[in-house]
Design a protein around this motif. Structure first.
Motif, PDB file in Angstrom:
ATOM      1  N   ALA A 183       4.039  -0.528   8.542  1.00  0.00           N
ATOM      2  CA  ALA A 183       4.904  -0.876   7.412  1.00  0.00           C
ATOM      3  C   ALA A 183       5.982   0.168   7.144  1.00  0.00           C
ATOM      4  O   ALA A 183       6.884  -0.091   6.346  1.00  0.00           O
ATOM      5  CB  ALA A 183       4.051  -1.049   6.157  1.00  0.00           C
ATOM      6  N   LEU A 184       5.912   1.330   7.803  1.00  0.00           N
ATOM      7  CA  LEU A 184       6.880   2.399   7.524  1.00  0.00           C
ATOM      8  C   LEU A 184       8.327   1.998   7.829  1.00  0.00           C
ATOM      9  O   LEU A 184       9.216   2.253   7.003  1.00  0.00           O
ATOM     10  CB  LEU A 184       6.496   3.655   8.314  1.00  0.00           C
ATOM     11  CG  LEU A 184       7.431   4.853   8.154  1.00  0.00           C
ATOM     12  CD1 LEU A 184       7.394   5.368   6.721  1.00  0.00           C
ATOM     13  CD2 LEU A 184       7.059   5.964   9.124  1.00  0.00           C
ATOM     14  N   LEU A 203       0.830  -1.207   0.000  1.00  0.00           N
ATOM     15  CA  LEU A 203       0.000   0.000   0.000  1.00  0.00           C
ATOM     16  C   LEU A 203       0.866   1.260   0.000  1.00  0.00           C
ATOM     17  O   LEU A 203       0.547   2.244  -0.688  1.00  0.00           O
ATOM     18  CB  LEU A 203      -0.922  -0.010   1.219  1.00  0.00           C
ATOM     19  CG  LEU A 203      -1.985   1.085   1.300  1.00  0.00           C
ATOM     20  CD1 LEU A 203      -2.921   1.005   0.098  1.00  0.00           C
ATOM     21  CD2 LEU A 203      -2.784   0.951   2.586  1.00  0.00           C
ATOM     22  N   LEU A 204       1.982   1.230   0.741  1.00  0.00           N
ATOM     23  CA  LEU A 204       2.901   2.367   0.733  1.00  0.00           C
ATOM     24  C   LEU A 204       3.534   2.569  -0.638  1.00  0.00           C
ATOM     25  O   LEU A 204       3.707   3.701  -1.094  1.00  0.00           O
ATOM     26  CB  LEU A 204       3.992   2.158   1.788  1.00  0.00           C
ATOM     27  CG  LEU A 204       3.665   2.550   3.225  1.00  0.00           C
ATOM     28  CD1 LEU A 204       4.822   2.185   4.134  1.00  0.00           C
ATOM     29  CD2 LEU A 204       3.366   4.029   3.337  1.00  0.00           C
ATOM     30  N   VAL A 211       2.168   8.820  -5.422  1.00  0.00           N
ATOM     31  CA  VAL A 211       1.039   9.737  -5.602  1.00  0.00           C
ATOM     32  C   VAL A 211       1.121  10.877  -4.592  1.00  0.00           C
ATOM     33  O   VAL A 211       0.885  12.046  -4.922  1.00  0.00           O
ATOM     34  CB  VAL A 211      -0.296   8.977  -5.459  1.00  0.00           C
ATOM     35  CG1 VAL A 211      -1.479   9.926  -5.635  1.00  0.00           C
ATOM     36  CG2 VAL A 211      -0.376   7.849  -6.470  1.00  0.00           C
ATOM     37  N   GLY A 212       1.500  10.542  -3.346  1.00  0.00           N
ATOM     38  CA  GLY A 212       1.605  11.567  -2.315  1.00  0.00           C
ATOM     39  C   GLY A 212       2.720  12.558  -2.584  1.00  0.00           C
ATOM     40  O   GLY A 212       2.573  13.758  -2.311  1.00  0.00           O
ATOM     41  N   LEU A 213       3.857  12.078  -3.118  1.00  0.00           N
ATOM     42  CA  LEU A 213       4.955  12.995  -3.433  1.00  0.00           C
ATOM     43  C   LEU A 213       4.558  14.004  -4.493  1.00  0.00           C
ATOM     44  O   LEU A 213       4.975  15.170  -4.448  1.00  0.00           O
ATOM     45  CB  LEU A 213       6.170  12.193  -3.906  1.00  0.00           C
ATOM     46  CG  LEU A 213       6.883  11.345  -2.841  1.00  0.00           C
ATOM     47  CD1 LEU A 213       7.990  10.526  -3.477  1.00  0.00           C
ATOM     48  CD2 LEU A 213       7.458  12.226  -1.739  1.00  0.00           C
ATOM     49  N   SER A 253       3.690  11.953   3.085  1.00  0.00           N
ATOM     50  CA  SER A 253       3.398  11.773   1.662  1.00  0.00           C
ATOM     51  C   SER A 253       2.540  10.535   1.426  1.00  0.00           C
ATOM     52  O   SER A 253       1.631  10.556   0.586  1.00  0.00           O
ATOM     53  CB  SER A 253       4.698  11.662   0.866  1.00  0.00           C
ATOM     54  OG  SER A 253       5.493  12.808   1.021  1.00  0.00           O
ATOM     55  N   SER A 254       2.825   9.467   2.168  1.00  0.00           N
ATOM     56  CA  SER A 254       2.026   8.254   1.995  1.00  0.00           C
ATOM     57  C   SER A 254       0.583   8.466   2.446  1.00  0.00           C
ATOM     58  O   SER A 254      -0.355   7.966   1.817  1.00  0.00           O
ATOM     59  CB  SER A 254       2.664   7.099   2.771  1.00  0.00           C
ATOM     60  OG  SER A 254       2.664   7.368   4.158  1.00  0.00           O
ATOM     61  N   VAL A 255       0.385   9.223   3.534  1.00  0.00           N
ATOM     62  CA  VAL A 255      -0.984   9.507   3.991  1.00  0.00           C
ATOM     63  C   VAL A 255      -1.717  10.378   2.981  1.00  0.00           C
ATOM     64  O   VAL A 255      -2.892  10.134   2.646  1.00  0.00           O
ATOM     65  CB  VAL A 255      -0.947  10.173   5.382  1.00  0.00           C
ATOM     66  CG1 VAL A 255      -2.347  10.628   5.794  1.00  0.00           C
ATOM     67  CG2 VAL A 255      -0.393   9.215   6.418  1.00  0.00           C
ATOM     68  N   VAL A 256      -1.034  11.406   2.455  1.00  0.00           N
ATOM     69  CA  VAL A 256      -1.642  12.259   1.428  1.00  0.00           C
ATOM     70  C   VAL A 256      -1.969  11.448   0.184  1.00  0.00           C
ATOM     71  O   VAL A 256      -3.047  11.582  -0.413  1.00  0.00           O
ATOM     72  CB  VAL A 256      -0.703  13.431   1.093  1.00  0.00           C
ATOM     73  CG1 VAL A 256      -1.224  14.218  -0.104  1.00  0.00           C
ATOM     74  CG2 VAL A 256      -0.561  14.359   2.292  1.00  0.00           C
ATOM     75  N   GLY A 257      -1.050  10.573  -0.219  1.00  0.00           N
ATOM     76  CA  GLY A 257      -1.308   9.726  -1.379  1.00  0.00           C
ATOM     77  C   GLY A 257      -2.426   8.740  -1.139  1.00  0.00           C
ATOM     78  O   GLY A 257      -3.189   8.421  -2.066  1.00  0.00           O
ATOM     79  N   PHE A 258      -2.557   8.254   0.099  1.00  0.00           N
ATOM     80  CA  PHE A 258      -3.632   7.309   0.421  1.00  0.00           C
ATOM     81  C   PHE A 258      -4.999   7.946   0.205  1.00  0.00           C
ATOM     82  O   PHE A 258      -5.891   7.346  -0.403  1.00  0.00           O
ATOM     83  CB  PHE A 258      -3.478   6.836   1.863  1.00  0.00           C
ATOM     84  CG  PHE A 258      -4.587   5.956   2.353  1.00  0.00           C
ATOM     85  CD1 PHE A 258      -4.612   4.621   2.014  1.00  0.00           C
ATOM     86  CD2 PHE A 258      -5.597   6.468   3.147  1.00  0.00           C
ATOM     87  CE1 PHE A 258      -5.642   3.795   2.463  1.00  0.00           C
ATOM     88  CE2 PHE A 258      -6.624   5.667   3.593  1.00  0.00           C
ATOM     89  CZ  PHE A 258      -6.648   4.320   3.256  1.00  0.00           C
ATOM     90  N   TYR A 259      -5.159   9.174   0.700  1.00  0.00           N
ATOM     91  CA  TYR A 259      -6.448   9.848   0.541  1.00  0.00           C
ATOM     92  C   TYR A 259      -6.636  10.431  -0.858  1.00  0.00           C
ATOM     93  O   TYR A 259      -7.739  10.875  -1.187  1.00  0.00           O
ATOM     94  CB  TYR A 259      -6.589  10.949   1.584  1.00  0.00           C
ATOM     95  CG  TYR A 259      -6.778  10.427   2.984  1.00  0.00           C
ATOM     96  CD1 TYR A 259      -7.918   9.704   3.314  1.00  0.00           C
ATOM     97  CD2 TYR A 259      -5.825  10.647   3.967  1.00  0.00           C
ATOM     98  CE1 TYR A 259      -8.094   9.212   4.594  1.00  0.00           C
ATOM     99  CE2 TYR A 259      -5.992  10.159   5.255  1.00  0.00           C
ATOM    100  CZ  TYR A 259      -7.133   9.440   5.555  1.00  0.00           C
ATOM    101  OH  TYR A 259      -7.317   8.939   6.830  1.00  0.00           O
ATOM    102  N   SER A 260      -5.585  10.462  -1.664  1.00  0.00           N
ATOM    103  CA  SER A 260      -5.706  10.957  -3.035  1.00  0.00           C
ATOM    104  C   SER A 260      -6.117   9.874  -4.017  1.00  0.00           C
ATOM    105  O   SER A 260      -6.536  10.195  -5.136  1.00  0.00           O
ATOM    106  CB  SER A 260      -4.373  11.573  -3.492  1.00  0.00           C
ATOM    107  OG  SER A 260      -4.010  12.656  -2.658  1.00  0.00           O
ATOM    108  N   LEU A 261      -5.980   8.614  -3.623  1.00  0.00           N
ATOM    109  CA  LEU A 261      -6.400   7.524  -4.502  1.00  0.00           C
ATOM    110  C   LEU A 261      -7.917   7.483  -4.617  1.00  0.00           C
ATOM    111  O   LEU A 261      -8.641   7.766  -3.655  1.00  0.00           O
ATOM    112  CB  LEU A 261      -5.880   6.190  -3.964  1.00  0.00           C
ATOM    113  CG  LEU A 261      -4.352   6.011  -3.924  1.00  0.00           C
ATOM    114  CD1 LEU A 261      -4.001   4.685  -3.268  1.00  0.00           C
ATOM    115  CD2 LEU A 261      -3.759   6.083  -5.318  1.00  0.00           C
ATOM    116  N   ARG A 262      -8.385   7.118  -5.795  1.00  0.00           N
ATOM    117  CA  ARG A 262      -9.839   7.101  -6.014  1.00  0.00           C
ATOM    118  C   ARG A 262     -10.542   6.085  -5.120  1.00  0.00           C
ATOM    119  O   ARG A 262     -11.636   6.333  -4.616  1.00  0.00           O
ATOM    120  CB  ARG A 262     -10.126   6.763  -7.485  1.00  0.00           C
ATOM    121  CG  ARG A 262      -9.821   7.901  -8.453  1.00  0.00           C
ATOM    122  CD  ARG A 262     -10.285   7.538  -9.849  1.00  0.00           C
ATOM    123  NE  ARG A 262     -10.056   8.634 -10.777  1.00  0.00           N
ATOM    124  CZ  ARG A 262     -10.400   8.586 -12.059  1.00  0.00           C
ATOM    125  NH1 ARG A 262     -10.971   7.499 -12.551  1.00  0.00           N
ATOM    126  NH2 ARG A 262     -10.159   9.628 -12.836  1.00  0.00           N
TER     127      ARG A 262
END
Length: 395
Positions: free
Chosen positions: A359-360, A163-164, A170-172, A320-329
C-alpha cells in the motif's frame, strides 16, 4: 526405533526450514515492493539527465512497468498462496486414518488452501455484486487473471492504505522516542559514575535477597528476578552512555533529532499543500488518466534534488508506519523478540509488512509525496482496449 526418531526429526526440520524459507521470501518481496518506487523515481531522473546515453538504454519504461507487474504478481503469490500455505502447514497434523508424515500434512494444507480460495472468491464476488450489480461487472469476475486478481489485490491495497493512515501518525510521534532509546543522550548535569555506583549497590542487594530466600517462596523469587533483570538492563545502558565518545553524545543525538524534526515537518507540509491543492484545484485530482511516461518529464519541480527528497520521505514514511504499527495496542503482541517469537507470529509479521509495503506506493501518491503514475501498462503508445464485457483491462 532410532531410525523412526531420525525420520521424525528430519520431517520436523524440513517443515521448519520450509516455513522459514517462505517467510524470508515474503520479506524479500516486501523489500522489493518498497525499493521499486524509489528505483522508478531515480530512473526517471537519470533518463531525463542522459537521454541519449548508450549505456543506459536498457533503462526504459517497459522495464519499469515490467518490474511493477512482477512485484504485483509475487505480492499476490505470497499473500494468497505462500503465507496461507505456511500457516496451514504449521497447524496441520494430517487427516484421521492417514499415515502421519509430511505427505499427510501437505494434503491437509492443500485442502485447507482450496477451501480458503473458495471462501475468498465467494466473498469478493458477493461484495462486488453488492457494490455494483451491473451484469457486465459480475461477468467480468469470471475473468480470473485479467480482472479478478487485480481487483482482489486492490482490495488488499485499500486495507493497507487504511492501516497506513492509522499507523503513520502514531509512528511519526513515536520516532523521536525510538531514536532516543537507540542513541546515546548527552550527559547534561548528570554524574554517570555516581549513578552506576548506586545501581551496582542495588544489584548486589537484590542478589543477596534472592540468595537468602527459600525455594518455597516462588512468587517473591520471580518478582525479585524480574526486578534484578530490570536493574541489570539499566546498568548496561548507563555503562554504554559512559563508554560513548563525546562526539556520539554531543553531536550525533542532536543532529538525528533535528533531522527527524525536519523530515516530519516537510512531510506534514507536503501533505497539507497537497490537500489544499485537491480542495482548490480540480485538475489536481488523481483521475487515473495516462500521464507522461518514464523519462518524459521530471516528477519534481526541483529536479534531481527534489526526487532525492521524495525518496528520503518515502523511506521515512515506511519506517514510521512500521514503528506506528508495532506501537498500536492491538498489534503490540506482534512485536518480534529475540529467541522468543513463535512461528505463527513470524508469519503474521511477514503478512503485515507485505500489506504495508504493497500500500506504500498508493498511499504516498495519494498524499502527494510523488507524482509517479502507477497505473501504466508497459506499452505507453497504445490505448487501453475495452474488453468484451465493456470494461477496460489494465494492470
Amino acid at each position: 526405533m532410532m531410525l523412526i526418531r531420525v525420520m521424525v526429526l528430519s520431517v520436523l526440520e524440513l517443515a521448519i526450514q520450509s516455513r522459514l524459507f517462505l517467510s524470508t521470501f515474503t520479506l524479500a518481496v516486501s523489500a522489493g515492493a518498497v525499493l521499486l518506487l524509489p528505483f522508478s523515481i531515480i530512473s526517471n531522473e537519470i533518463l531525463l539527465a542522459f537521454p541519449q546515453n548508450y549505456y543506459i538504454q536498457w533503462l526504459n519504461g517497459s522495464l519499469i512497468h515490467g518490474l511493477w507487474n512482477l512485484a504485483s504478481l509475487f505480492s499476490n503469490l505470497c499473500l494468497f498462496v505462500l503465507m496461507p500455505f505456511a500457516f496451514f502447514f504449521l497447524e496441520s497434523e494430517g487427516f484421521a486414518g492417514l499415515k502421519k508424515g509430511i505427505r499427510a500434512r501437505v494434503l491437509e494444507t492443500l485442502v485447507m488452501l482450496l477451501l480458503l480460495a473458495l471462501l475468498i472468491l465467494g466473498m469478493v464476488w458477493v461484495a462486488s455484486a453488492l457494490i455494483d450489480s451491473d451484469a457486465a461487472s459480475m461477468e467480468s469476475l469470471y475473468d480470473l487473471w485479467e480482472f479478478y486478481l487485480p481487483y482482489l489485490y486492490s482490495c488488499i491495497s485499500l486495507m493497507g492504505c487504511l492501516l497506513l493512515l492509522l499507523c503513520t501518525p502514531v509512528g511519526l510521534s513515536r520516532m523521536f522516542t525510538v531514536m532516543g532509546q537507540l542513541l546515546v543522550k548527552p550527559a547534561i548535569l548528570e554524574d554517570l559514575d555516581e549513578q552506576i555506583y548506586m545501581i551496582t549497590l542495588e544489584e548486589e542487594a537484590l542478589q543477596r535477597r534472592l540468595h537468602g530466600l527459600s525455594s518455597s517462596v516462588e512468587f517473591n523469587i520471580m518478582e525479585l528476578e524480574q526486578e534484578l533483570e530490570n536493574v541489570k538492563t539499566l546498568k548496561t545502558k548507563l555503562e554504554r552512555r559512559k563508554k560513548a565518545s563525546a562526539w556520539e553524545r554531543n553531536l550525533v543525538y542532536p543532529a538525528v533529532m533535528v533531522l527527524l524534526l525536519i523530515e516530519t515537518s516537510i512531510s506534514v507540509l507536503l501533505v497539507a499543500c497537497n490537500i489544499l491543492c485537491l480542495l482548490v484545484d480540480e485538475t489536481a485530482m488523481p483521475k487515473g488518466t495516462r500521464g507522461p511516461g518514464i523519462g518524459s518529464a521530471s516528477l519534481s519541480t526541483f529536479g534531481f534534488v527534489g526526487a532525492a527528497l521524495e525518496i528520503i520521505l518515502i523511506f521515512y514514511l515506511m519506517v514510521s508506519s512500521v514503528v506506528g504499527f508495532y506501537s498500536l495496542r492491538f498489534f503490540g503482541n506482534f512485536t518480534p523478540k529475540k529467541d522468543d517469537t513463535t512461528m505463527t507470529k513470524i508469519i503474521g509479521n511477514c503478512v503485515s509488512i507485505l500489506v504495508l509495503s504493497s500500500a506504500l506506493p498508493v498511499m504516498s501518491r495519494t498524499l502527494g509525496l510523488h507524482k509517479l503514475q502507477l497505473s501504466h501498462t508497459s506499452r505507453d503508445s497504445e490505448t487501453a482496449k475495452p474488453s468484451a464485457n465493456g470494461h477496460q483491462k489494465a494492470l
